[in-house]
Write a protein that holds these residues in place. Sequence first.
Motif, PDB file in Angstrom:
ATOM      1  N   ILE A 105       1.264 -20.116  11.929  1.00 25.02           N
ATOM      2  CA  ILE A 105       2.938 -19.932  12.319  1.00 25.02           C
ATOM      3  C   ILE A 105       3.408 -21.089  13.002  1.00 25.02           C
ATOM      4  N   LEU A 159       4.615 -20.313   7.267  1.00 21.60           N
ATOM      5  CA  LEU A 159       5.017 -19.051   8.207  1.00 21.60           C
ATOM      6  C   LEU A 159       5.017 -17.766   7.739  1.00 21.60           C
ATOM      7  N   PHE A 217       3.810 -24.022  20.313  1.00 24.61           N
ATOM      8  CA  PHE A 217       3.358 -22.858  19.341  1.00 24.61           C
ATOM      9  C   PHE A 217       2.144 -23.015  19.057  1.00 24.61           C
ATOM     10  N   ILE A 220       6.094 -23.524  11.419  1.00 20.94           N
ATOM     11  CA  ILE A 220       7.251 -24.093  12.073  1.00 20.94           C
ATOM     12  C   ILE A 220       7.318 -25.361  12.392  1.00 20.94           C
ATOM     13  N   CYS A 221       6.451 -26.016  12.600  1.00 18.21           N
ATOM     14  CA  CYS A 221       6.276 -27.594  12.553  1.00 18.21           C
ATOM     15  C   CYS A 221       6.893 -28.104  11.307  1.00 18.21           C
ATOM     16  N   LEU A 223       6.981 -29.806  18.724  1.00 16.29           N
ATOM     17  CA  LEU A 223       6.747 -28.480  18.277  1.00 16.29           C
ATOM     18  C   LEU A 223       5.696 -27.833  18.594  1.00 16.29           C
ATOM     19  N   VAL A 248      10.948 -26.436  10.677  1.00 16.88           N
ATOM     20  CA  VAL A 248      11.921 -27.036  11.598  1.00 16.88           C
ATOM     21  C   VAL A 248      12.228 -28.518  11.153  1.00 16.88           C
TER      22      VAL A 248
END
Length: 745
Positions: A382, A197, A128, A386-387, A124, A390
């Motif tokens: 961010i 996040l 990002f 996300i890492c 990921l 998710v």
Amino acid sequence: MERVTLSEEDEPSPLMYRVERSVYDEAFLDTQLLHHRVRSPKPLHKRLAQHVRCSSERAKAIALSFLPILTWLPSYPVKEYLFGDVVSGISTGVMQLPQGLAYAMLAAVPPVYGLYSSFYPVLLYTFFGTSRHVSIGTFAVISLMIGGVVVREAPDSMFTMQALNGTNGTLVDTEARDARRVELAVVLTTLVGIIQLVFGLLRFGFVAIYLTEPLVRGFTTAAALHVCVSQLKYLLGVKTPRFSGPFSALYSLRAVVTDITSTNVTTLTVGLVCTVFLYGVKVVNERFKSKLPVPIPGEIIVVIVSTGLSYGLNLSEGYQVDVVGKIPTGLLPPVVPTFSLLPNLVTDSFAIAIVGFSMGISLAKTFALKHGYSVDGNQELIALGICNFVSSFFHTFAITCSMSRSLVQESTGGKTQIAGLLASLVVLLVVVAIGFVFQPLPQTVLAAIIMVNLLGMFKQLRDIPVLWRTSKIELAIWIVSFVASVLLGLDYGLLVAVGFAIVTVIYRTQSPKTLLLGQVSDTGLYCDVDEYEEATECKGIKIFHSNSSIYFANSDLYVNALKRKTGVDPTQLQAARKLQKKRFKKEKAEREKLNQKSPQKMNAVVKLDLEQGVTHEVVGGGVSQTHLNLLGNGQTAEASTEESDSEMVSFLQPLSPVRCIILDWTPVNFIDSVGAKVIRLLVKEYAAVDVQVLLAGCSRTLLAELRSLQFFSGVVTPEMVFPTVHDAVLHCQCHTVPHVNHTVQ
């Protein structure tokens, strides 16, 4: 008018400038020299429309900022970068395998979850992240913090069961325990991801500044000590419980020492051999890194060899050596975390989120500075969010950047996150195809890998003598961070360290360096008179400098330092003035009493000494007409009052040789209402003893604050504020009213 002349000869000579202008004060600057721009405020609906409007350019900018891979992948130079990224990706992936297995032990979850955490987040981050060189994945400090939380929430005592052989002994249901700990680690990771996040979307990337470098280095050194203590039982092969909370490191060390007689010699031998080998490889890689095309992969060599020996010699059953155990093949399906476990994990998740981001952004900025590109702190938040968020649905625990792997990724020729993508594919290959091969791997080998990788953190102890020479306050932050984290645990230790660091900021503002300035001859420069021989004080003028802002916490300290440095205390001067007046009245009463008792003896001119050379002629009948009026009808005439006032002025001595005090506010960034009131009171107190207080070097922002606080009223006026210290000095020298002449004739 102002005239500026620049002269520059053909021959090399110093660049000179000369300025001729009037002495400026704030009243002149604000009314005549400077004029504010006229700006009409935009209506609210227009401002909202400007922020929410959508266009193709704006949409493209948002997409590029949210997905940084789109900025570099279309122009990726295959011929120049691909080979280096492939070599770097394979090298980093090979290194990530054993570290993932090892750091899962620190997180108190089965080793295979370390492999999951080395795959999903890395994949990921490629899309990002803004850094081209950091290696995302498991990290010792974060893993240890997670392990402390899950052990606290799911201790062994919760999963004891009666032994099946009928004895009174109890056993630990390891399957149920591990399943519960995985649930806790996953939901903790979910919350960490949400926090990161949200912070990133709210542009809170600045939170990392509160974790100053000495704090982080002291904290990570303490974490390294915690990790080493926690791995001693695996290195020795002893069975001790895992502790969490305050003094957990001491409890763990005591438990190991108490049970050291049950050390498994085979386990210890394997662990020591692996430790020596890994340390030797580390030294060789460091010493010959310029000659080696890629670093020697000591960790994967140790893992492969020790796994083969363990399988061939049957170390698990024949010598009771603890091994990794079952590693399921393939990836697990996604599962929604158990959010009912969240309430007890909120505080810990904030600590893990901030520490993880702080370590990641510091490492990313280091590589960006070295290779000439920039990283976005908010986008990094961010990306990490996300890492973690998710990936937590796929059974991972919280991750951040790893220093050792990032160095390998950069030193082996990695140019972009294509290297990270390939490293994640290497991990995926092992998980899907050959994960079962590592089941006989001894846990003592993983302990050796962890402890050798932490040697670099223990080198941070060298900071102590350096900070002792450079900054005692930063040394105190380092030591408090280290000691608090060792004794109280990483969570409470971090909280104490951040609190102490904030206290040191307050201490610096409350104990700033104060000094008196003097003019360097024939210049407009003013320097510390105690440090520089060329700086001399102007006669009758004190220039006070304090390198801090003025607010409620230090305003009284500022005033006390001013009085102490200048030697001019209005309270003491007022007391001295009252004493002078009292003595004058006493002597005058004695003279009047003497005149009343023997007026017939005063037939000649008598000179009354008032200690100041003041003379009054008394002729004729022996008493002046004024005194005769006073004695005759008991009424004081207007002439008598004027004569008494002139005698008072004649009698009083100058209270201080200082006529003017200039406050250099060049370093003052802000002032609050308490500070403004204190300074106003100070100006009034000094005015009462004939000492004028002026302000110099105020920024326009500070002046705006002073106006909003209604600072300029009464005795305090804009005419007392000057743009430079030199303006204020010239004003004092030319416009200050001299002391009243104390001789009346």
